[in-house]
Design an enzyme around this catalytic site. Sequence first.
Site, short mmCIF file in Angstrom:
data_model
loop_
_atom_site.label_atom_id
_atom_site.label_comp_id
_atom_site.label_asym_id
_atom_site.label_seq_id
_atom_site.Cartn_x
_atom_site.Cartn_y
_atom_site.Cartn_z
N THR A 195 -19.58 -6.52 5.83
CA THR A 195 -20.85 -7.22 5.35
C THR A 195 -21.77 -7.29 6.84
O THR A 195 -21.26 -6.76 7.82
CB THR A 195 -20.54 -8.89 5.17
OG1 THR A 195 -20.27 -9.41 6.17
CG2 THR A 195 -19.97 -8.52 3.77
N ASP A 196 -23.00 -7.65 6.35
CA ASP A 196 -24.00 -7.67 7.74
C ASP A 196 -24.77 -9.08 7.80
O ASP A 196 -24.53 -9.75 6.45
CB ASP A 196 -24.81 -6.56 7.85
CG ASP A 196 -25.86 -6.39 6.97
OD1 ASP A 196 -26.24 -7.28 6.25
OD2 ASP A 196 -26.62 -5.39 6.64
N ALA A 197 -25.51 -9.24 8.51
CA ALA A 197 -26.33 -10.58 8.73
C ALA A 197 -27.17 -10.95 7.39
O ALA A 197 -27.91 -11.95 7.17
CB ALA A 197 -26.92 -10.79 9.86
N GLY A 198 -27.41 -9.44 6.60
CA GLY A 198 -28.10 -9.98 5.33
C GLY A 198 -27.41 -10.31 4.24
O GLY A 198 -28.36 -10.86 3.13
N GLY A 199 -26.22 -10.67 4.60
CA GLY A 199 -25.48 -11.35 3.66
C GLY A 199 -24.66 -10.39 2.58
O GLY A 199 -24.10 -10.74 1.71
#
Lengths: 139, 139, 139, 139
Positions: B16-20
């Site tokens: 995952t990344d910080a965009g969720g």
Amino acid sequence: MNAAFEWPVRIYWEDTDAGGIVFYANYLKFMERARTEWLRAAGVGQQALADGQDLIFVVTDTRLRYRAPARLDDLLHVSVEPVELGRARLVLAQRVRLGETPLVEGEIAVACVERATMRPRRIPSDLLSRLAVVPAPHA
Amino acid sequence: MNAAFEWPVRIYWEDTDAGGIVFYANYLKFMERARTEWLRAAGVGQQALADGQDLIFVVTDTRLRYRAPARLDDLLHVSVEPVELGRARLVLAQRVRLGETPLVEGEIAVACVERATMRPRRIPSDLLSRLAVVPAPHA
Amino acid sequence: MNAAFEWPVRIYWEDTDAGGIVFYANYLKFMERARTEWLRAAGVGQQALADGQDLIFVVTDTRLRYRAPARLDDLLHVSVEPVELGRARLVLAQRVRLGETPLVEGEIAVACVERATMRPRRIPSDLLSRLAVVPAPHA
Amino acid sequence: MNAAFEWPVRIYWEDTDAGGIVFYANYLKFMERARTEWLRAAGVGQQALADGQDLIFVVTDTRLRYRAPARLDDLLHVSVEPVELGRARLVLAQRVRLGETPLVEGEIAVACVERATMRPRRIPSDLLSRLAVVPAPHA
């Protein structure tokens, strides 16, 4: 005075996770980038070392303490300080900071091995002597 | 009826990344896992192929369309369908779905090369003939 | 004359795979680093955009052609050239080179979405107008 | 008798590096996959925990010893054994093996925090009591 070698690392989307912070395993990558640049500052290219002498460094022990998170767009600094420069093994203290805030601290031990066999080998002595005097990049 | 080869992929924090959501580059990893298992289902181990004949497959072209995001804990399914089985090159259609929802679709072209030189090589004919009849895992 | 925006990317161990070359999915990361720096050169910080307006850019389409591999220690340059600056979508041509040798070429389309809902949103007009005139870093 | 929770992990190209072995940072990913499945076996879904109670687990300390390398196509097994189940913190012993050969051993400490603030929070007591009795998957 801070005489440690330091390398800047910018945080991109690839480095973050769904918690909104940098994924903790990625600090090992940042620390390796800094070690690679520390070696390069000593005149040691790892691709050349592998091609010329079939030697690579492999990580044998890591110990990390995570104190505060980093986020997208942060510009971190990662330091390298030799704790032990042995004949076949190096131990390095590494710190990651955001401005004056310490984020992650750790110790990384690496061994010199022959790539073909993964057997321990002595670090070439000229390389070792250069590592003892790596200049800090901005000292 | 869906006769395509499919492989399940669970989403973890690392994906995952910080965009969720899942970081888009990681779908290339999921598609490669599915291709690897498709090869394995045909009796082709890539480490053995590299060790025995110095052959590896390298990706030459990718085209992906992202239609909907995946999230932590999702269980995806990734399919592999041969579009072209050439003498030195394979083209594969791959789809990623979450239940019945399509998330990502793409085409991946891979070439067979000699590892030492990265030069194109013909795919061993017994391997090609086995790829033509890979059984779907749950058909 | 090359007026495209370019960003340097050094290859570390983390970027390579057992084929001895850069893992192909990682070029998407390098291209994103370049896009992020291109946005930053236009005065756009993505963390600030997400925090302030709940807007993020998500990748919707990628098309890449891999022409030659990169290896450990290589210093690559990644370019960004806008092909389309739409109201809610950007299309960018990106190239990765090693010296004068082209390695990877591609087109990446990104959409502006509201983070909470993943629904398309118009790109703020002041941002769009700044993107039209991003200076090349070393022109 | 081995009563530890274990999870299988297959090695793909994405996991390897130019040394021909698994990139050492990736073992942290494998260990996290095993921890996630250990939580899931206890009935704990982390996305649900984040959505429902705004709680996430963050890693605070890692200590790993690398004893032997893994390679492409290897099928590893990763174990999870609770060493400490505290009110706001868990310490887990984790091992990675290839058949009977130990590859990596480590201890991972995780803290329960509120996602919005990253402040420590008590682990919900029903969750803690379930973690104390996670069944081994194949015991």
